[in-house]
Design a protein around this motif. Sequence first.
Motif, PDB file in Angstrom:
ATOM      1  N   VAL A  54       6.474   7.493   4.567  1.00  0.00           N
ATOM      2  CA  VAL A  54       6.696   6.160   5.132  1.00  0.00           C
ATOM      3  C   VAL A  54       7.778   5.438   4.338  1.00  0.00           C
ATOM      4  O   VAL A  54       8.690   4.818   4.911  1.00  0.00           O
ATOM      5  N   THR A  55       7.699   5.516   3.020  1.00  0.00           N
ATOM      6  CA  THR A  55       8.700   4.857   2.173  1.00  0.00           C
ATOM      7  C   THR A  55      10.083   5.440   2.417  1.00  0.00           C
ATOM      8  O   THR A  55      11.077   4.703   2.480  1.00  0.00           O
ATOM      9  N   PHE A  56      10.160   6.758   2.555  1.00  0.00           N
ATOM     10  CA  PHE A  56      11.457   7.396   2.828  1.00  0.00           C
ATOM     11  C   PHE A  56      12.036   6.892   4.151  1.00  0.00           C
ATOM     12  O   PHE A  56      13.225   6.566   4.250  1.00  0.00           O
ATOM     13  N   THR A  66       0.825  -1.208   0.000  1.00  0.00           N
ATOM     14  CA  THR A  66       0.000   0.000   0.000  1.00  0.00           C
ATOM     15  C   THR A  66       0.861   1.259   0.000  1.00  0.00           C
ATOM     16  O   THR A  66       0.551   2.239  -0.689  1.00  0.00           O
ATOM     17  N   PHE A  67       1.949   1.242   0.740  1.00  0.00           N
ATOM     18  CA  PHE A  67       2.824   2.413   0.799  1.00  0.00           C
ATOM     19  C   PHE A  67       3.635   2.558  -0.490  1.00  0.00           C
ATOM     20  O   PHE A  67       3.892   3.672  -0.941  1.00  0.00           O
ATOM     21  N   ALA A  68       4.000   1.441  -1.082  1.00  0.00           N
ATOM     22  CA  ALA A  68       4.694   1.500  -2.373  1.00  0.00           C
ATOM     23  C   ALA A  68       3.757   1.965  -3.473  1.00  0.00           C
ATOM     24  O   ALA A  68       4.190   2.549  -4.474  1.00  0.00           O
ATOM     25  N   ASN A  69       2.464   1.730  -3.297  1.00  0.00           N
ATOM     26  CA  ASN A  69       1.446   2.076  -4.297  1.00  0.00           C
ATOM     27  C   ASN A  69       0.819   3.435  -3.994  1.00  0.00           C
ATOM     28  O   ASN A  69      -0.357   3.656  -4.253  1.00  0.00           O
ATOM     29  N   ASP A  70       1.607   4.327  -3.433  1.00  0.00           N
ATOM     30  CA  ASP A  70       1.176   5.706  -3.177  1.00  0.00           C
ATOM     31  C   ASP A  70      -0.046   5.794  -2.270  1.00  0.00           C
ATOM     32  O   ASP A  70      -0.866   6.706  -2.395  1.00  0.00           O
ATOM     33  N   GLY A  71      -0.194   4.827  -1.363  1.00  0.00           N
ATOM     34  CA  GLY A  71      -1.246   4.899  -0.366  1.00  0.00           C
ATOM     35  C   GLY A  71      -2.534   4.191  -0.714  1.00  0.00           C
ATOM     36  O   GLY A  71      -3.476   4.198   0.079  1.00  0.00           O
ATOM     37  N   THR A  72      -2.597   3.535  -1.885  1.00  0.00           N
ATOM     38  CA  THR A  72      -3.806   2.813  -2.286  1.00  0.00           C
ATOM     39  C   THR A  72      -3.636   1.328  -2.021  1.00  0.00           C
ATOM     40  O   THR A  72      -2.701   0.702  -2.520  1.00  0.00           O
ATOM     41  N   ALA A  73      -4.546   0.756  -1.222  1.00  0.00           N
ATOM     42  CA  ALA A  73      -4.509  -0.673  -0.907  1.00  0.00           C
ATOM     43  C   ALA A  73      -5.273  -1.450  -1.977  1.00  0.00           C
ATOM     44  O   ALA A  73      -6.349  -1.041  -2.402  1.00  0.00           O
ATOM     45  N   VAL A  74      -4.714  -2.577  -2.393  1.00  0.00           N
ATOM     46  CA  VAL A  74      -5.346  -3.451  -3.385  1.00  0.00           C
ATOM     47  C   VAL A  74      -5.408  -4.857  -2.794  1.00  0.00           C
ATOM     48  O   VAL A  74      -4.396  -5.378  -2.320  1.00  0.00           O
ATOM     49  N   ASP A  75      -6.583  -5.464  -2.818  1.00  0.00           N
ATOM     50  CA  ASP A  75      -6.738  -6.812  -2.265  1.00  0.00           C
ATOM     51  C   ASP A  75      -5.846  -7.809  -2.997  1.00  0.00           C
ATOM     52  O   ASP A  75      -5.791  -7.811  -4.236  1.00  0.00           O
ATOM     53  N   ASN A  76      -5.149  -8.656  -2.240  1.00  0.00           N
ATOM     54  CA  ASN A  76      -4.340  -9.689  -2.888  1.00  0.00           C
ATOM     55  C   ASN A  76      -5.245 -10.804  -3.409  1.00  0.00           C
ATOM     56  O   ASN A  76      -6.320 -11.060  -2.877  1.00  0.00           O
ATOM     57  N   GLU A 125      -1.012  10.201  -0.650  1.00  0.00           N
ATOM     58  CA  GLU A 125       0.253   9.954  -1.354  1.00  0.00           C
ATOM     59  C   GLU A 125       1.425  10.507  -0.550  1.00  0.00           C
ATOM     60  O   GLU A 125       2.486   9.864  -0.464  1.00  0.00           O
ATOM     61  N   ASP A 126       1.262  11.689   0.036  1.00  0.00           N
ATOM     62  CA  ASP A 126       2.369  12.306   0.780  1.00  0.00           C
ATOM     63  C   ASP A 126       2.770  11.454   1.980  1.00  0.00           C
ATOM     64  O   ASP A 126       3.966  11.272   2.255  1.00  0.00           O
TER      65      ASP A 126
END
Length: 765
Positions: free
Chosen positions: A548-550, A505-515, A542-543
Amino acid sequence: MADPQWGPVAKRPVGATSKKQRTRGQLWARRILIGLVSVVLLGLVGGTAVVGVGYATTNLPDANADFETATTFVYYDDGKAELGSFAIQNRQPLTLDEMPQSIKDAVVAAENRSFWTDRGISLRGMARAAYVIARGGTLQGGSTITQQYIKIKYLYSEQTATRKFKELFLAYKINKQLSKEQILEGYLNTIYFGHGAYGIEAASQNFFDVDAKKLTVPQAAVLASVINNPSAFDPDDEDNLDRLRDRYRYVLQSMADTGAITQAQADKYAKKLPKFPEIKTNERYGGPKGFLLKMVEKELTDAGFTSEQINGGGLKITTTFDKAAQNAAVKAAQDVTERAADASGQKASKLHAAIASVDVNTGEVIALYGGPNYVKNSRNWATTARPTASTFKTYALAAGLKDGYSLRSPFRGSSFNLPGDPTIVRNEYNQSYGYQTSLLNATTYSINTAFVDLVTTMKDGKDKVLDLAKDAGAPKATGWDAAPRNIPIGTPEVSPLNQASGYATFANDGTAVDNHVVKEVRDADGKVIYKAEPKKKRAVSEDIAHDVTFALSNVVENGTGTTVQALNRPVAGKTGTNGVDLDNGKNIVNSSWFVGYTKQISTAVMYVAGNSGSESLDDYRRPGDSTFFGGTYPAQTWGEYMKVATEDQAVRQFDPPAYVNADSAPQPTPTYQQPQPTQQPTATQEPTEEPSEEPSDEPTREPSEEPSTQQPEPSQEPSRTAEADPEPSQSSETGGGGDGTGDGTGGAGTGEENAGGDATPGGGG
């Protein structure tokens, strides 16, 4: 009375209609239903003449040839390389005389009480089916044994109204051409019971290791129960036992109601399920791929596919698994497990590695390693939730940023007490990172005290962290009810698969996608009948995701996750090592993690030990290490797998940090009491491999000087290497202390990536 699907329902209340009234009502209902069916049939098929022609021209096809060749194949994500199949059908036909009376009575009582007297078609069911067809819906399973027999034995792929009514014609016609005994015999030789068993003889062998002729009434009642839904009532899955028990009791009561057994017998048998011998699993599930095939089955079942469709419907299932990545996951997990066992002189069979890897943008599961052989041990460690240790700090970090704090916000860097709580919150080896340290620095070096300070300072901090974790993709499991101070330390349990999704989710700019593991399904004619459409949800902005990624990138570049730098591409990740206090006073590490991602792939690696996955990992630690650190074997496994998984992918940079709330972040009000002094690290001093003394549970001396409560001014924009605190040595990483599954009241234990500092139960990493 009872619900034919799920079991007993309430008896008819006082004042209900009499038998005579019901008879009159049923007569009128019958007339109405016949009229409804006639109208719909006439409207769709084209009139009475067409119906008559349809009935006259509907012939029984060669059912055996069609049914037995309906092989379902499962492919990797390219749709070409075969992963496996659901084609092996264990079928051993019997004559009706060879079948025990117990199973005949049980099935008729459970599935179709009027079987011996009806015309093969339920008028209510036919009206319901006609109505569904008229609205363009899919014909549902027949409500009589004859209709079920038609649906199972005469499988067709086309979904036209003509074909649907043809099935109704077949049910009526077969009831005229075959005797009831022949229909029941065919049904009991054809119906699917699960575990690859078609027919009563194969089911008797698979479930109870006996010939069908020896089935007892309780055993027959179980098999009659399983027919209703082989996946939902599979006794091999402990989660199904309550459902199976309810259905089993319903079948017994139905047998008593029909006179097949006495009420006393039904009451006696209903007290408990019969004993199940160890069920032999079909060899098609052998090896690591068995876990993948089982996940495919479950996902399709959840999507509405029946066991008959999956196991004998001639489907082509394309999964999300990448063959090269899957092979790499198996190799990395098994190679590192063997190395750890060899180096420690322990048995590799007791050490369990789990890998789950998902596509950041689509939620597709690229690879998964749940164990070496599903047949020998069906526990899928990649979908088993265990204490997350400090990998859960990532959700606390995101929740803090969402709550108004920033990466520069200062939090407690050394030991302290929460008001009214005698337990000392500590860091690894009682390490102090200064009176206060930034949230960025706390993430880099996994500073327990700072994260406990963060969560306990936020209003409703515990709930905010848990809610964010769930929004990101980590559903609630054991340990989520722990005390607030234990939440960021990692008491909450999450599976590797859900951890991979949460971090994605954090790598995807804050959008969660069901696995998900199924990409699409085609029928025997090649028509797409199912396509994955995973749910998407914005968990954070996104910010916040970029911040978080940083912070997690700092973990890899300067902190406890430096091992994975060998991937030679931007990586954000977090180590975790969970400590737990035993009743005998001994402290062990019972789970160890590395979870990290590139811009394209998120992967979680977890190590646990023993049959329960809750035993000590310490016996498998690297020679010279004090415990089984997340930055060692878990990070190595992650790196070896990701080297192959990312081989053909472009090197993509992460977005720069946004430093949300940097100018407006509230300064936290300290909640700590009397900090415990330790030697302060300097920019040139690293902690030793082991502390010179074991930390005590209570402070040994008062501080010589009361620290100032003035908040330090935020520094200039922090760089990834300019933090004042030193990089701890590799051995200074380990999990927090306490009981990872208890109520959060334990004493001194292991701290994040350590073997002894944090008195907070369940912590670490």
